[in-house]
Structures are given as C-alpha cells and as structure tokens.
Write a protein that holds these residues in place. Structure first.
Motif, PDB file in Angstrom:
ATOM      1  N   UNK A 186       0.857  -1.184   0.000  1.00  0.00           N
ATOM      2  CA  UNK A 186       0.000   0.000   0.000  1.00  0.00           C
ATOM      3  C   UNK A 186       0.894   1.235   0.000  1.00  0.00           C
ATOM      4  N   UNK A 187       0.543   2.214  -0.815  1.00  0.00           N
ATOM      5  CA  UNK A 187       1.322   3.452  -0.873  1.00  0.00           C
ATOM      6  C   UNK A 187       0.398   4.605  -1.219  1.00  0.00           C
ATOM      7  N   UNK A 188       0.956   5.784  -1.349  1.00  0.00           N
ATOM      8  CA  UNK A 188       0.175   6.976  -1.662  1.00  0.00           C
ATOM      9  C   UNK A 188       0.997   7.887  -2.555  1.00  0.00           C
ATOM     10  N   UNK A 189       0.330   8.866  -3.149  1.00  0.00           N
ATOM     11  CA  UNK A 189       1.049   9.849  -3.959  1.00  0.00           C
ATOM     12  C   UNK A 189       2.052  10.622  -3.103  1.00  0.00           C
ATOM     13  N   UNK A 190       1.707  10.871  -1.838  1.00  0.00           N
ATOM     14  CA  UNK A 190       2.621  11.596  -0.950  1.00  0.00           C
ATOM     15  C   UNK A 190       3.901  10.784  -0.717  1.00  0.00           C
ATOM     16  N   UNK A 191       3.767   9.467  -0.517  1.00  0.00           N
ATOM     17  CA  UNK A 191       4.948   8.633  -0.297  1.00  0.00           C
ATOM     18  C   UNK A 191       5.819   8.607  -1.550  1.00  0.00           C
ATOM     19  N   UNK A 192       5.190   8.507  -2.713  1.00  0.00           N
ATOM     20  CA  UNK A 192       5.961   8.464  -3.962  1.00  0.00           C
ATOM     21  C   UNK A 192       6.605   9.827  -4.231  1.00  0.00           C
ATOM     22  N   UNK A 193       5.901  10.919  -3.992  1.00  0.00           N
ATOM     23  CA  UNK A 193       6.510  12.242  -4.226  1.00  0.00           C
ATOM     24  C   UNK A 193       7.677  12.476  -3.271  1.00  0.00           C
ATOM     25  N   UNK A 194       7.640  11.894  -2.086  1.00  0.00           N
ATOM     26  CA  UNK A 194       8.738  12.042  -1.124  1.00  0.00           C
ATOM     27  C   UNK A 194      10.009  11.340  -1.606  1.00  0.00           C
ATOM     28  N   UNK A 195       9.887  10.415  -2.558  1.00  0.00           N
ATOM     29  CA  UNK A 195      11.071   9.725  -3.076  1.00  0.00           C
ATOM     30  C   UNK A 195      11.975  10.679  -3.845  1.00  0.00           C
ATOM     31  N   UNK A 196      11.388  11.651  -4.546  1.00  0.00           N
ATOM     32  CA  UNK A 196      12.218  12.667  -5.197  1.00  0.00           C
ATOM     33  C   UNK A 196      12.957  13.485  -4.139  1.00  0.00           C
ATOM     34  N   UNK A 197      12.252  13.835  -3.061  1.00  0.00           N
ATOM     35  CA  UNK A 197      12.890  14.609  -1.987  1.00  0.00           C
ATOM     36  C   UNK A 197      14.056  13.821  -1.388  1.00  0.00           C
ATOM     37  N   UNK A 198      13.886  12.510  -1.201  1.00  0.00           N
ATOM     38  CA  UNK A 198      14.973  11.662  -0.692  1.00  0.00           C
ATOM     39  C   UNK A 198      16.168  11.711  -1.643  1.00  0.00           C
TER      40      UNK A 198
END
Length: 164
Positions: free
Chosen positions: A40-52
């Motif tokens: 399970x994931x969300x757009x917020x979790x995926x967008x945070x991958x760019x920040x990482x």
C-alpha cells in the motif's frame, strides 16, 4: 464449470497484477503463478522519493545518490549521452554532476501507482550552486518496491527543448 471459474479467477489475477483472489475453499489459489503482495502506498509517499533523492544530492556523495537506485536500473541523465546501467557507471556520472552543487525543484508532476511500482513524471528545475545557473528539464522516475524500500528502476531526464 469449475474449470471456467478457475480460469476466470486466474485471468483476474493476471490482469490485477497482485495477490490471487481466494478460491472457493477460502485458501489462496495455488494454480496462479503470480502471488505478489502489493505494498500500500500513496502519492505523498511516492513524491517524497524525489525529496529523498534530492537530499542525497546535497550530501555531495555519489555513493549515497546511487543508493536510491535498484541494482538493475537505468539512468538516462540530463547532461550525459551515455546510458548508465551499473552502480559504477551511475557513480561516475554523479561524481561529475555533483561538482556543480545541484538542487532540484519539482515544477509540475503526475504520479501513477501500480502493484509495487510507481511512476513520477513531470517537469523540474535544477539550480547549480557552483554557478547559479538553472536548467529546466523533463523527468520520469519509475520505482519498484523491493520488499524493504522503494528504489529507482528508471530515471530519464532531458533538458526542455524550447527555451522560455
């Protein structure tokens, strides 16, 4: 009739790309070759991958940047004509790229989430601390959940073809 029901259930599993539906007896189908459990994931979790990834650029350490990539991944970088396939090739690229002290900022994006995969595509701007120069580019990151973390499987970046 049971064969048709089993075939329909197997087809639904293949089309869904995730864990098999329970069989009539209540246990998971053993006939399905695809038994992946979807994280399970969300757009917020995926967008945070760019920040990482962007924070790893700030370390100046190419090894830390490459740690964001799956072992078998592709980097098609903005300022290199060479596809980077191995961790060593990616480190070589980032050794060069990090000298300019890049900092990325997302200008526009769209995210699509699948079963243990995600795509983040859009537009970003890089500001280079070493010179103050900026480059606007298009990007696509594809990610795969490896059971512990999201890793980049494809990273394509190209400078915008039309100057604004």
């Amino acid at each position: 009739m049971r064969n048709i029901s089993t075939l329909s259930a197997a087809l639904a599993v293949v089309l869904a790309g995730c864990a098999p539906a329970p069989s009539e007896s209540g246990s998971a189908s053993t006939q399905s070759a695809h038994t992946e459990i979807c994280k399970a994931t969300s757009e917020q979790e995926i967008s945070a991958l760019f920040d990482r990834w962007n924070r790893s650029l700030q370390t100046g350490d190419p090894h830390k940047v490459v740690a964001n990539y799956a072992e078998h991944s592709v980097l098609l970088a903005t300022v290199s004509n060479k596809p980077r396939l191995t961790p060593a090739e990616k480190e070589d690229y980032f050794q060069y790229f990090l000298k300019s002290k890049p900092m990325g900022k997302i200008d526009w994006r769209t995210i699509e989430i699948g079963c243990n995969t995600a795509i983040d595509a859009g537009l970003y701007t890089f500001t280079f601390g070493a010179t103050g120069a900026q480059v606007k580019a298009r990007y696509t990151y594809t990610y795969k959940w490896d059971g512990k973390q999201w890793l980049i499987t494809t990273h394509h970046s190209s400078a915008m073809p039309e100057k604004s």
